[in-house]
Motif scaffolding. Structure first.
Motif, PDB file in Angstrom:
ATOM      1  N   GLY A  84      -0.863   3.181 -14.203  1.00 52.75           N
ATOM      2  CA  GLY A  84      -1.632   4.328 -13.420  1.00 52.75           C
ATOM      3  C   GLY A  84      -1.084   3.888 -11.945  1.00 52.75           C
ATOM      4  N   SER A  85      -0.758   4.716 -11.195  1.00 53.52           N
ATOM      5  CA  SER A  85      -0.341   4.596  -9.595  1.00 53.52           C
ATOM      6  C   SER A  85      -1.549   3.968  -8.792  1.00 53.52           C
ATOM      7  CB  SER A  85       0.241   5.934  -8.815  1.00 53.52           C
ATOM      8  OG  SER A  85      -0.691   6.464  -8.996  1.00 53.52           O
ATOM      9  N   PRO A  86      -1.133   3.061  -7.909  1.00 52.17           N
ATOM     10  CA  PRO A  86      -2.139   2.685  -6.926  1.00 52.17           C
ATOM     11  C   PRO A  86      -3.112   3.762  -6.344  1.00 52.17           C
ATOM     12  CG  PRO A  86      -0.155   1.844  -6.451  1.00 52.17           C
ATOM     13  CD  PRO A  86       0.159   2.679  -7.361  1.00 52.17           C
ATOM     14  N   ASP A  87      -2.488   5.052  -6.015  1.00 45.50           N
ATOM     15  CA  ASP A  87      -3.338   6.147  -5.571  1.00 45.50           C
ATOM     16  C   ASP A  87      -4.459   6.522  -6.768  1.00 45.50           C
ATOM     17  OD1 ASP A  87      -2.122   5.850  -3.188  1.00 45.50           O
ATOM     18  OD2 ASP A  87      -0.973   7.891  -3.291  1.00 45.50           O
ATOM     19  N   HIS A  88      -3.776   6.661  -7.775  1.00 44.33           N
ATOM     20  CA  HIS A  88      -4.882   7.373  -8.919  1.00 44.33           C
ATOM     21  C   HIS A  88      -5.854   6.351  -9.512  1.00 44.33           C
ATOM     22  CE1 HIS A  88      -1.534  10.171 -10.419  1.00 44.33           C
ATOM     23  NE2 HIS A  88      -1.970  10.756  -9.327  1.00 44.33           N
ATOM     24  N   VAL A  89      -5.392   5.052  -9.247  1.00 44.11           N
ATOM     25  CA  VAL A  89      -6.451   3.903  -9.754  1.00 44.11           C
ATOM     26  C   VAL A  89      -7.385   3.745  -8.541  1.00 44.11           C
ATOM     27  CG1 VAL A  89      -6.597   1.485 -10.259  1.00 44.11           C
ATOM     28  CG2 VAL A  89      -4.775   2.437 -11.124  1.00 44.11           C
ATOM     29  N   VAL A 113      11.154  -7.588  -3.577  1.00 43.14           N
ATOM     30  CA  VAL A 113       9.963  -7.592  -4.420  1.00 43.14           C
ATOM     31  C   VAL A 113       8.821  -8.353  -3.849  1.00 43.14           C
ATOM     32  CG1 VAL A 113       9.376  -8.277  -6.821  1.00 43.14           C
ATOM     33  CG2 VAL A 113      11.541  -7.707  -6.507  1.00 43.14           C
ATOM     34  N   TYR A 114       7.680  -7.527  -3.479  1.00 39.10           N
ATOM     35  CA  TYR A 114       6.593  -8.378  -2.869  1.00 39.10           C
ATOM     36  C   TYR A 114       5.970  -9.201  -4.099  1.00 39.10           C
ATOM     37  CZ  TYR A 114       7.818  -5.464   0.984  1.00 39.10           C
ATOM     38  OH  TYR A 114       8.559  -4.755   1.748  1.00 39.10           O
ATOM     39  N   THR A 115       5.621 -10.277  -4.063  1.00 35.77           N
ATOM     40  CA  THR A 115       4.923 -11.141  -5.093  1.00 35.77           C
ATOM     41  C   THR A 115       3.920 -11.666  -4.955  1.00 35.77           C
ATOM     42  OG1 THR A 115       5.951 -13.082  -4.097  1.00 35.77           O
ATOM     43  CG2 THR A 115       7.439 -11.868  -5.658  1.00 35.77           C
ATOM     44  N   HIS A 116       3.136 -12.136  -6.088  1.00 36.50           N
ATOM     45  CA  HIS A 116       1.775 -13.049  -6.016  1.00 36.50           C
ATOM     46  C   HIS A 116       2.180 -14.265  -6.754  1.00 36.50           C
ATOM     47  CE1 HIS A 116      -2.480 -13.960  -6.221  1.00 36.50           C
ATOM     48  NE2 HIS A 116      -2.068 -14.286  -7.541  1.00 36.50           N
ATOM     49  N   HIS A 117       1.947 -15.384  -6.215  1.00 35.15           N
ATOM     50  CA  HIS A 117       2.209 -16.737  -6.734  1.00 35.15           C
ATOM     51  C   HIS A 117       0.945 -17.207  -7.216  1.00 35.15           C
ATOM     52  CE1 HIS A 117       4.104 -20.848  -5.829  1.00 35.15           C
ATOM     53  NE2 HIS A 117       4.176 -20.703  -7.042  1.00 35.15           N
ATOM     54  N   ARG A 125      -4.124  -7.955  -6.092  1.00 33.60           N
ATOM     55  CA  ARG A 125      -4.693  -8.921  -5.706  1.00 33.60           C
ATOM     56  C   ARG A 125      -6.408  -8.682  -5.588  1.00 33.60           C
ATOM     57  NH1 ARG A 125      -0.771 -10.995  -0.780  1.00 33.60           N
ATOM     58  NH2 ARG A 125       0.603 -12.400  -2.380  1.00 33.60           N
ATOM     59  N   LYS A 126      -6.536  -7.321  -5.383  1.00 30.36           N
ATOM     60  CA  LYS A 126      -8.151  -6.920  -5.417  1.00 30.36           C
ATOM     61  C   LYS A 126      -8.332  -6.980  -7.067  1.00 30.36           C
ATOM     62  CE  LYS A 126      -8.820  -6.106  -1.093  1.00 30.36           C
ATOM     63  NZ  LYS A 126      -9.979  -6.777  -0.524  1.00 30.36           N
ATOM     64  N   LEU A 127      -7.675  -6.388  -7.757  1.00 30.65           N
ATOM     65  CA  LEU A 127      -8.076  -6.388  -9.362  1.00 30.65           C
ATOM     66  C   LEU A 127      -8.220  -7.777 -10.042  1.00 30.65           C
ATOM     67  CD1 LEU A 127      -5.469  -3.770 -10.618  1.00 30.65           C
ATOM     68  CD2 LEU A 127      -7.762  -3.410 -10.491  1.00 30.65           C
ATOM     69  N   ILE A 128      -7.231  -8.841  -9.588  1.00 24.22           N
ATOM     70  CA  ILE A 128      -7.613  -9.999 -10.245  1.00 24.22           C
ATOM     71  C   ILE A 128      -9.169 -10.901  -9.470  1.00 24.22           C
ATOM     72  CG2 ILE A 128      -5.287 -10.353 -10.888  1.00 24.22           C
ATOM     73  CD1 ILE A 128      -4.974 -12.043  -8.490  1.00 24.22           C
ATOM     74  N   GLU A 129      -9.582 -10.143  -8.428  1.00 27.81           N
ATOM     75  CA  GLU A 129     -10.801 -10.714  -8.435  1.00 27.81           C
ATOM     76  C   GLU A 129     -11.787 -10.269  -8.822  1.00 27.81           C
ATOM     77  OE1 GLU A 129     -11.385  -9.421  -4.226  1.00 27.81           O
ATOM     78  OE2 GLU A 129      -9.628 -10.836  -3.228  1.00 27.81           O
ATOM     79  N   VAL A 130     -11.592  -9.276  -9.890  1.00 26.02           N
ATOM     80  CA  VAL A 130     -12.643  -8.682 -10.752  1.00 26.02           C
ATOM     81  C   VAL A 130     -12.981  -9.824 -11.958  1.00 26.02           C
ATOM     82  CG1 VAL A 130     -13.495  -6.790 -12.153  1.00 26.02           C
ATOM     83  CG2 VAL A 130     -12.252  -6.293  -9.956  1.00 26.02           C
ATOM     84  N   PRO A 179       7.166  -3.386  -6.097  1.00 24.86           N
ATOM     85  CA  PRO A 179       8.153  -2.869  -5.267  1.00 24.86           C
ATOM     86  C   PRO A 179       7.513  -2.398  -4.054  1.00 24.86           C
ATOM     87  CG  PRO A 179       7.511  -1.234  -7.068  1.00 24.86           C
ATOM     88  CD  PRO A 179       6.964  -2.708  -7.243  1.00 24.86           C
ATOM     89  N   THR A 180       6.283  -2.376  -3.845  1.00 25.73           N
ATOM     90  CA  THR A 180       5.476  -2.041  -2.515  1.00 25.73           C
ATOM     91  C   THR A 180       4.578  -3.018  -2.385  1.00 25.73           C
ATOM     92  OG1 THR A 180       3.741  -0.662  -3.449  1.00 25.73           O
ATOM     93  CG2 THR A 180       6.066   0.384  -3.174  1.00 25.73           C
ATOM     94  N   ARG A 181       3.837  -3.190  -0.949  1.00 28.08           N
ATOM     95  CA  ARG A 181       2.840  -3.561  -0.579  1.00 28.08           C
ATOM     96  C   ARG A 181       1.711  -3.232  -0.993  1.00 28.08           C
ATOM     97  NH1 ARG A 181       3.436  -8.857   1.511  1.00 28.08           N
ATOM     98  NH2 ARG A 181       4.904  -9.036   3.070  1.00 28.08           N
ATOM     99  N   GLU A 182       1.470  -1.947  -1.181  1.00 28.41           N
ATOM    100  CA  GLU A 182       0.283  -1.235  -1.729  1.00 28.41           C
ATOM    101  C   GLU A 182      -0.099  -1.684  -3.228  1.00 28.41           C
ATOM    102  OE1 GLU A 182       0.743   2.838  -2.866  1.00 28.41           O
ATOM    103  OE2 GLU A 182      -1.053   3.034  -1.569  1.00 28.41           O
ATOM    104  N   GLU A 183       1.066  -1.863  -4.059  1.00 31.95           N
ATOM    105  CA  GLU A 183       0.728  -2.434  -5.361  1.00 31.95           C
ATOM    106  C   GLU A 183       0.460  -3.956  -5.175  1.00 31.95           C
ATOM    107  OE1 GLU A 183       3.485  -1.100  -8.676  1.00 31.95           O
ATOM    108  OE2 GLU A 183       4.413   0.092  -7.017  1.00 31.95           O
ATOM    109  N   GLN A 184       1.051  -4.731  -4.511  1.00 32.83           N
ATOM    110  CA  GLN A 184       0.592  -6.121  -4.428  1.00 32.83           C
ATOM    111  C   GLN A 184      -0.864  -6.265  -3.830  1.00 32.83           C
ATOM    112  OE1 GLN A 184       1.789  -8.130  -0.729  1.00 32.83           O
ATOM    113  NE2 GLN A 184       2.873  -9.728  -1.845  1.00 32.83           N
ATOM    114  N   LYS A 185      -1.230  -5.590  -2.984  1.00 34.00           N
ATOM    115  CA  LYS A 185      -2.651  -5.506  -2.320  1.00 34.00           C
ATOM    116  C   LYS A 185      -3.496  -5.134  -3.512  1.00 34.00           C
ATOM    117  CE  LYS A 185      -1.586  -4.301   2.359  1.00 34.00           C
ATOM    118  NZ  LYS A 185      -2.030  -3.569   3.610  1.00 34.00           N
ATOM    119  N   LEU A 186      -3.019  -4.150  -4.277  1.00 32.10           N
ATOM    120  CA  LEU A 186      -4.060  -3.817  -5.352  1.00 32.10           C
ATOM    121  C   LEU A 186      -4.316  -4.640  -6.540  1.00 32.10           C
ATOM    122  CD1 LEU A 186      -6.163  -1.676  -6.337  1.00 32.10           C
ATOM    123  CD2 LEU A 186      -4.220  -0.383  -7.498  1.00 32.10           C
TER     124      LEU A 186
END
Length: 206
Positions: A92-97, A46-50, A72-77, A63-70
């Protein structure tokens, strides 16, 4: 910072999973916790954000690095905290968002849990040029916001949830079967994340 955890699933709830890592149980809040139990493996990563704040230390997992990255970008808004970001990823999936942000698709973004028009506009303004490497098909069409194939179409929330479940490896036959069991339990305005969690729970239970 805890970047990932690898262990066995000790407990599942609708909002979080408890991961047993060498005898220590970590409570990790996830977009769709039951998705982690579909991997068919005794050990999961599980890829986490602490996340640390004055009154709590929380772990959010994906479950993926892609979701983890997105995430972290979202909480910057401005206006999007960890809980809202988690809701976005459950709806929504990361691709769709990412595609919706690049296409300035307000209709799609405002269908995501916790996102109004002003927040959707802020997402586009803040993130449109900052999502390189996040989302594999940035300019693929996103699902329609209405109609038979939309998020609130004839089967509320199911088309988007179905796409997410297909991405997890479930077959058309499995999804048709679970929808037959699930459809009477889905409300007319039920959110996509709720529909997907209900479907995953049934799939996990067999």
């Amino acid at each position: 910072m805890i970047d990932f955890l690898r262990g066995q699933i000790a407990h599942l709830e609708t909002e979080y999973v408890v991961l047993d890592v060498q005898g220590v149980g970590y409570r990790v809040f996830c977009p769709n916790p039951y998705a982690l139990a579909t991997k068919g493996q005794e050990t999961v990563t599980v890829y986490t954000h602490h996340h640390v704040r004055e009154d709590a230390i929380l772990l959010f997992g994906f479950p993926t690095r892609e979701e983890q990255k997105l995430f972290r970008k979202l909480i910057e808004v401005s206006g999007i905290g960890p809980r809202v970001a988690l809701g976005i990823l459950s709806g929504g999936s990361p691709d769709h968002v990412v595609a919706a942000i690049h296409q300035e698709n307000l209709a799609f973004l405002t269908k995501l849990p916790g996102i109004g028009k002003k927040t959707a506009q802020r997402m586009i303004l803040d993130l449109k040029d900052k999502l390189e490497g996040v989302g594999g098909t940035l300019f693929d069409p996103v699902p329609a916001a209405g109609g038979e194939t939309g998020l609130d179409g004839g089967n509320p929330g199911w088309p988007e949830a179905r796409e997410g479940l297909k991405a997890l490896g479930y077959t058309e036959a499995e999804l048709d079967k679970v929808w037959h069991r699930l459809k009477d339990d889905v409300g007319p305005d039920e959110a996509v994340d709720s529909v997907m969690k209900k479907a995953l729970k049934l799939l996990y239970a067999g």
